[in-house]
Write an enzyme that holds these catalytic residues in place. Structure first.
Site, PDB file in Angstrom:
ATOM      1  N   ASP A  98      51.987  -3.503  41.989  1.00  0.00           N
ATOM      2  CA  ASP A  98      50.743  -3.820  41.301  1.00  0.00           C
ATOM      3  C   ASP A  98      50.540  -5.334  41.364  1.00  0.00           C
ATOM      4  O   ASP A  98      51.499  -6.104  41.356  1.00  0.00           O
ATOM      5  CB  ASP A  98      50.819  -3.337  39.857  1.00  0.00           C
ATOM      6  CG  ASP A  98      49.467  -3.336  39.172  1.00  0.00           C
ATOM      7  OD1 ASP A  98      48.464  -3.650  39.845  1.00  0.00           O
ATOM      8  OD2 ASP A  98      49.409  -3.018  37.977  1.00  0.00           O
ATOM      9  N   GLY A 100      49.103  -7.450  39.219  1.00  0.00           N
ATOM     10  CA  GLY A 100      49.229  -8.235  37.998  1.00  0.00           C
ATOM     11  C   GLY A 100      47.934  -8.425  37.242  1.00  0.00           C
ATOM     12  O   GLY A 100      47.915  -9.076  36.200  1.00  0.00           O
ATOM     13  N   GLY A 101      46.838  -7.853  37.738  1.00  0.00           N
ATOM     14  CA  GLY A 101      45.561  -8.009  37.040  1.00  0.00           C
ATOM     15  C   GLY A 101      45.599  -7.481  35.619  1.00  0.00           C
ATOM     16  O   GLY A 101      45.109  -8.135  34.684  1.00  0.00           O
ATOM     17  N   ASP A 271      50.724   6.574  38.021  1.00  0.00           N
ATOM     18  CA  ASP A 271      51.901   5.846  37.544  1.00  0.00           C
ATOM     19  C   ASP A 271      51.764   5.644  36.049  1.00  0.00           C
ATOM     20  O   ASP A 271      50.652   5.612  35.519  1.00  0.00           O
ATOM     21  CB  ASP A 271      52.021   4.478  38.223  1.00  0.00           C
ATOM     22  CG  ASP A 271      51.072   3.451  37.588  1.00  0.00           C
ATOM     23  OD1 ASP A 271      51.527   2.689  36.715  1.00  0.00           O
ATOM     24  OD2 ASP A 271      49.880   3.438  37.944  1.00  0.00           O
ATOM     25  N   CYS A 309      64.143  23.960  31.704  1.00  0.00           N
ATOM     26  CA  CYS A 309      64.260  22.735  32.489  1.00  0.00           C
ATOM     27  C   CYS A 309      65.594  22.711  33.226  1.00  0.00           C
ATOM     28  O   CYS A 309      66.636  23.049  32.656  1.00  0.00           O
ATOM     29  CB  CYS A 309      64.139  21.513  31.587  1.00  0.00           C
ATOM     30  SG  CYS A 309      64.311  19.940  32.466  1.00  0.00           S
ATOM     31  N   CYS A 311      67.004  19.903  34.584  1.00  0.00           N
ATOM     32  CA  CYS A 311      67.557  18.550  34.710  1.00  0.00           C
ATOM     33  C   CYS A 311      68.975  18.484  34.150  1.00  0.00           C
ATOM     34  O   CYS A 311      69.428  19.364  33.414  1.00  0.00           O
ATOM     35  CB  CYS A 311      66.661  17.529  34.005  1.00  0.00           C
ATOM     36  SG  CYS A 311      66.854  17.463  32.202  1.00  0.00           S
ATOM     37  N   CYS A 314      69.206  18.723  30.229  1.00  0.00           N
ATOM     38  CA  CYS A 314      69.009  20.052  29.642  1.00  0.00           C
ATOM     39  C   CYS A 314      70.121  21.024  30.011  1.00  0.00           C
ATOM     40  O   CYS A 314      70.408  21.956  29.260  1.00  0.00           O
ATOM     41  CB  CYS A 314      67.658  20.617  30.068  1.00  0.00           C
ATOM     42  SG  CYS A 314      66.275  19.778  29.263  1.00  0.00           S
ATOM     43  N   HIS A 340      65.535  13.041  31.603  1.00  0.00           N
ATOM     44  CA  HIS A 340      64.788  14.287  31.409  1.00  0.00           C
ATOM     45  C   HIS A 340      63.292  14.051  31.615  1.00  0.00           C
ATOM     46  O   HIS A 340      62.621  14.858  32.279  1.00  0.00           O
ATOM     47  CB  HIS A 340      65.030  14.846  30.006  1.00  0.00           C
ATOM     48  CG  HIS A 340      64.034  15.892  29.626  1.00  0.00           C
ATOM     49  ND1 HIS A 340      64.132  17.216  30.016  1.00  0.00           N
ATOM     50  CD2 HIS A 340      62.871  15.804  28.917  1.00  0.00           C
ATOM     51  CE1 HIS A 340      63.090  17.894  29.564  1.00  0.00           C
ATOM     52  NE2 HIS A 340      62.313  17.060  28.889  1.00  0.00           N
TER      53      HIS A 340
END
Length: 377
Positions: A98, A100-101, A271, A309, A311, A314, A340
């Protein structure tokens, strides 16, 4: 025999039959990104609490970092001497930086925006900094990111149309200058569409940004205090008319229901800091909504955060144990919840892509919304 490096490109694979949702692939020299995609945020050359290997194991195909923060510290020269951002942080997949604005808008208490650029004080040490579109491109070229963003002016939410129009003109002028000075081969450059919450300004900004010509197009200026529903109204108009042959990036939006709505209106890339920020503060995203694991209701709860889930968190730990870690101020708690949460967002995107591919995205979206309570505690 050497294989030719992939140039940047976008391939539209499929459109959903009932909505504007799209299935695609962003191609970069460091790998492909299946879209719709979520980019975990690594603002300061790290996705907080994660090693790069953990992110790869979760299936992250791209992460986001930030030119403003890396310019402040450790400084671009240090990263340049390290061989660029990828080597510096040991991440060999694509990175979007990005410009930086937004940070200039949100972090700088004293700033002055002129046609030349932005003058502001560093949030870190107070020193005066002058950002121009040319400098921001130079920073991102030094970082060596795969996708760079033009420097834009992100105005606060206002109903003052004249103020927003003036800001839009600055962003468009900066976009032209950004493209003119961008020379790094293999690095894509995305334009940013501003215009506040005025549909005519947004459409004008889009048309003129496309005229300049970029590798992808982003919508900025959301999540800045606007009334609920304003973003959806605008996306319904602007999303479907963005160029079909380029990635469409909705900047900084990262609540599950917002992502689903935006995908249905044709957006491809997202994002947000939410997965790690909420994780560090003790909240977990689940199929049913957010769980605040500090709550007393989980003191003796032996179930995982989300029974379905897959992951690591979990599969191995209970809500009771996670609550204990946070109440005992153990650093493992934020790590496990962040893991997670990032898994949750990446898995949501995988499910979205699968649903689009099988012509059932609308059904998937309605089912998710019916089971998800954003205010669950």
């Amino acid at each position: 025999m050497k294989t030719k490096k992939t140039e940047f490109g976008f391939e539209l694979l499929k459109k959903d039959v009932k909505t504007k949702a799209r299935l695609g692939i962003v191609k970069t020299p460091r790998g492909k990104i299946n879209t719709p995609a979520f980019m975990p945020v690594g603002t300061q050359a790290t996705v907080k609490t994660f090693t790069p290997r953990e992110l790869e194991e979760l299936g992250a195909e791209i992460i986001l970092s930030n030119a403003y923060h890396l310019y402040i510290r450790p400084g671009i020269d240090i990263i340049r001497r390290s061989g660029g951002l990828h080597l510096f942080m040991a991440w060999n997949k694509p990175i979007l930086t990005d410009s930086g604005g937004y940070q200039v808008f949100s972090l700088a208490k004293l700033r002055k925006v002129t046609p030349e650029g932005a003058i502001f004080n560093s949030h870190f040490d107070g020193r005066e900094i002058r950002f121009t579109p040319e400098l921001v491109v130079e920073i991102q070229e030094a970082l060596g990111s795969d996708i760079a963003m033009v420097f834009d002016e992100c105005p606060p939410f206002t109903e003052n149309k004249a103020q927003v129009a003036k800001s839009m003109e600055i962003t468009l002028a900066w976009a032209k200058r950004s493209k003119a000075c961008h020379t790094l081969k293999g690095q894509a450059l995305f334009g940013i569409v501003q215009g506040g919450f005025f549909q005519d300004l947004r459409k004008e900004s889009l048309e003129r940004t496309v005229e300049i010509g970029f590798d992808g197009y982003a919508l900025g200026g959301f999540g800045i205090g606007e009334p609920e529903g304003k973003m959806d109204e605008l996306l319904a108009e602007i999303g479907p008319v963005m160029p079909e042959d380029a990635p469409r990036y909705l900047m900084g939006i990262g609540m599950p229901l917002d992502i689903l709505d935006a995908v249905s209106m044709g957006m491809d890339m997202f994002d947000c800091v939410n997965p790690t920020r909420y994780g560090r503060n003790g909240s977990a995203f689940t199929r049913h909504g957010r769980r605040v694991v500090r709550n007393g209701a989980y003191a003796e709860d032996t179930a995982p955060l989300d029974e379905k889930c897959g992951c690591y968190t979990c599969k191995n730990f209970s809500r009771s144990y996670l609550r204990h870690l946070f109440n005992a101020d153990e650093i493992l708690g934020p790590r496990l919840l962040s893991l997670h949460n990032v898994h949750f967002f990446l898995d949501l995107m995988r499910n979205i892509r699968e649903a689009i591919a099988e012509n059932r995205f609308d059904k998937f979206k309605r089912s998710f919304e019916n089971h998800y309570d954003e205010e669950m505690r």
